[in-house]
Write an enzyme that holds these catalytic residues in place. Structure first.
Site, PDB file in Angstrom:
ATOM      1  N   ASP A  20     -31.044  58.965 -76.638  1.00  7.47           N
ATOM      2  CA  ASP A  20     -31.254  58.546 -78.029  1.00  7.47           C
ATOM      3  C   ASP A  20     -32.292  57.425 -78.126  1.00  7.47           C
ATOM      4  O   ASP A  20     -32.467  56.644 -77.196  1.00  7.47           O
ATOM      5  CB  ASP A  20     -29.916  58.091 -78.627  1.00  7.47           C
ATOM      6  CG  ASP A  20     -29.972  58.017 -80.137  1.00  7.47           C
ATOM      7  OD1 ASP A  20     -30.772  58.764 -80.741  1.00  7.47           O
ATOM      8  OD2 ASP A  20     -29.225  57.214 -80.727  1.00  7.47           O
ATOM      9  N   HIS A  37     -40.387  61.875 -79.231  1.00 10.14           N
ATOM     10  CA  HIS A  37     -39.825  63.029 -78.507  1.00 10.14           C
ATOM     11  C   HIS A  37     -40.759  63.425 -77.367  1.00 10.14           C
ATOM     12  O   HIS A  37     -40.313  63.695 -76.259  1.00 10.14           O
ATOM     13  CB  HIS A  37     -39.611  64.210 -79.457  1.00 10.14           C
ATOM     14  CG  HIS A  37     -38.679  63.896 -80.594  1.00 10.14           C
ATOM     15  ND1 HIS A  37     -37.486  63.229 -80.412  1.00 10.14           N
ATOM     16  CD2 HIS A  37     -38.760  64.150 -81.936  1.00 10.14           C
ATOM     17  CE1 HIS A  37     -36.881  63.083 -81.592  1.00 10.14           C
ATOM     18  NE2 HIS A  37     -37.637  63.629 -82.530  1.00 10.14           N
ATOM     19  N   LEU A 131     -29.456  70.050 -57.479  1.00  8.50           N
ATOM     20  CA  LEU A 131     -28.861  69.558 -58.732  1.00  8.50           C
ATOM     21  C   LEU A 131     -28.739  70.677 -59.775  1.00  8.50           C
ATOM     22  O   LEU A 131     -29.651  71.492 -59.915  1.00  8.50           O
ATOM     23  CB  LEU A 131     -29.780  68.453 -59.289  1.00  8.50           C
ATOM     24  CG  LEU A 131     -29.429  67.890 -60.664  1.00  8.50           C
ATOM     25  CD1 LEU A 131     -28.298  66.879 -60.556  1.00  8.50           C
ATOM     26  CD2 LEU A 131     -30.645  67.211 -61.303  1.00  8.50           C
TER      27      LEU A 131
HETATM   28  C1  IPE Z   1     -27.337  62.342 -80.630  1.00  9.07           C
HETATM   29  O1  IPE Z   1     -28.281  61.525 -81.228  1.00  9.07           O
HETATM   30  C2  IPE Z   1     -27.896  63.709 -80.358  1.00  9.07           C
HETATM   31  C3  IPE Z   1     -28.945  63.793 -79.354  1.00  9.07           C
HETATM   32  C4  IPE Z   1     -29.442  62.802 -78.644  1.00  9.07           C
HETATM   33  C5  IPE Z   1     -29.464  65.113 -79.124  1.00  9.07           C
HETATM   34  P1  IPE Z   1     -28.384  61.366 -82.818  1.00  9.07           P
HETATM   35  O2  IPE Z   1     -29.498  60.437 -83.066  1.00  9.07           O
HETATM   36  O3  IPE Z   1     -28.456  62.719 -83.429  1.00  9.07           O
HETATM   37  O4  IPE Z   1     -26.982  60.725 -83.168  1.00  9.07           O
HETATM   38  P2  IPE Z   1     -26.551  59.771 -84.365  1.00  9.07           P
HETATM   39  O5  IPE Z   1     -27.016  60.408 -85.622  1.00  9.07           O
HETATM   40  O6  IPE Z   1     -27.208  58.460 -84.135  1.00  9.07           O
HETATM   41  O7  IPE Z   1     -25.066  59.657 -84.250  1.00  9.07           O
HETATM   42  C1  IPE Z   2     -32.954  61.364 -79.822  1.00 11.79           C
HETATM   43  O1  IPE Z   2     -33.777  60.473 -80.498  1.00 11.79           O
HETATM   44  C2  IPE Z   2     -33.509  62.761 -79.757  1.00 11.79           C
HETATM   45  C3  IPE Z   2     -32.837  63.738 -80.639  1.00 11.79           C
HETATM   46  C4  IPE Z   2     -31.797  63.494 -81.363  1.00 11.79           C
HETATM   47  C5  IPE Z   2     -33.402  65.064 -80.690  1.00 11.79           C
HETATM   48  P1  IPE Z   2     -33.733  60.316 -82.070  1.00 11.79           P
HETATM   49  O2  IPE Z   2     -34.679  61.285 -82.674  1.00 11.79           O
HETATM   50  O3  IPE Z   2     -32.335  60.412 -82.563  1.00 11.79           O
HETATM   51  O4  IPE Z   2     -34.291  58.840 -82.224  1.00 11.79           O
HETATM   52  P2  IPE Z   2     -33.707  57.691 -83.157  1.00 11.79           P
HETATM   53  O5  IPE Z   2     -32.258  57.556 -82.819  1.00 11.79           O
HETATM   54  O6  IPE Z   2     -33.932  58.097 -84.553  1.00 11.79           O
HETATM   55  O7  IPE Z   2     -34.485  56.475 -82.758  1.00 11.79           O
HETATM   56 MG    MG Z   3     -30.852  59.064 -82.770  1.00 15.18          MG
END
Ligand code: IPE
Ligand code: IPE
Ligand code: MG
Length: 242
Positions: A20, A37, A131
């Protein structure tokens, strides 16, 4: 915390990571979220390499949740094409490192091109003995549990199973992770301390580690630090250690 003091004799068998913070990483630089990303791929590579080198057997990465479909169409599209690119580029490296690829989640919800790329890469790496890298894609824990309940209902209706025969073991057998041990260590980057519908069933006794780093900046040292933290924990599983 010392980041170089992980012991070689107590390595978690299965590490599961919520990757995240990509969007925030990009925003800090005044860039579009998708740049975060894109820059997350290097962190995926670092995590996979470090896990393999340290002797972790299973690494699960949460790449896209059921709820992430609710993001803007442009972000969803960008993520899907990034997945296709990443799979194409990384397969030779996976082969070289003997990594076996698996996916969990609702593959039917993915654009056919993405699903096909994954199916192909999974088939190509199926014989690898290093792995096991599991990508959670269009995945959520509740979705998986409901899906498992449907499978059990089908078994009961066809008289393969009696309702009283449904045990925890039987339930775990119809989850997508049936052939994968429960995670020993959970890592979430990005600063938020929540599970966000990740492996709800499987995390019952997993040790939780929250890494104060945005995913694109996650490297070997953060992985080692998480393992060192895990090695300080006393896992009791509800029992008393005396
Ligand atoms: C969790 O992150 C999902 C992934 C990393 C794929 P999110 O950014 O979607 O989660 P929330 O919204 O902060 O809970
Ligand atoms: C995690 O990063 C990747 C996915 C959920 C696909 P985010 O896109 O949730 O990034 P933040 O949390 O908004 O910074
Ligand atoms: Mg996120």
């Amino acid at each position: 915390m010392n980041t170089n003091n992980a012991q070689p004799n107590n390595i978690p068998q299965h590490v599961a990571i919520i990757m995240d913070g990509n969007g925030r990483w990009a925003k800090q630089r005044g860039w579009k979220r998708v740049m975060g990303h894109q820059n997350g791929i290097a962190a995926v590579r670092a995590a996979t390499e470090t896990a393999a080198q340290m002797g972790v057997k299973f690494l699960t990465l949460y790449a896209f949740s059921t709820e992430n479909w609710q993001r803007s169409q442009s972000e969803v599209d960008a993520l899907m094409s990034l997945l296709v690119d990443a799979i194409e580029k990384e397969v030779p490296e996976l082969q070289k490192n003997k990594v076996r690829l698996l996916a969990i989640g609702n593959m039917q919800a993915l654009p056919p091109k993405v699903a096909q790329k994954f199916e192909r890469a999974i088939a190509q790496t199926a014989g690898n003995t290093g792995l096991t890298l599991i990508i959670a894609l269009s995945y959520s824990g509740r979705w998986e549990i409901v899906d498992a309940a449907k499978r059990l209902c089908t078994k009961v209706l066809s008289k393969q199973l009696q309702p009283n025969d449904i045990t925890e073991e039987e339930f775990a057998r119809v989850l997508q992770t049936s052939a994968i041990p429960d995670p020993d260590l959970f890592i979430r980057t990005g600063g938020d301390q929540r599970i966000s519908n990740f492996l709800l069933w499987q995390l019952a006794y997993t040790e939780l580690h929250f890494a104060d780093v945005l995913w694109p900046d996650f490297r070997r040292e953060h992985f080692v630090a998480a393992i060192a933290d895990y090695q300080q924990r006393e896992r009791r599983f509800g029992k008393v250690n005396e």
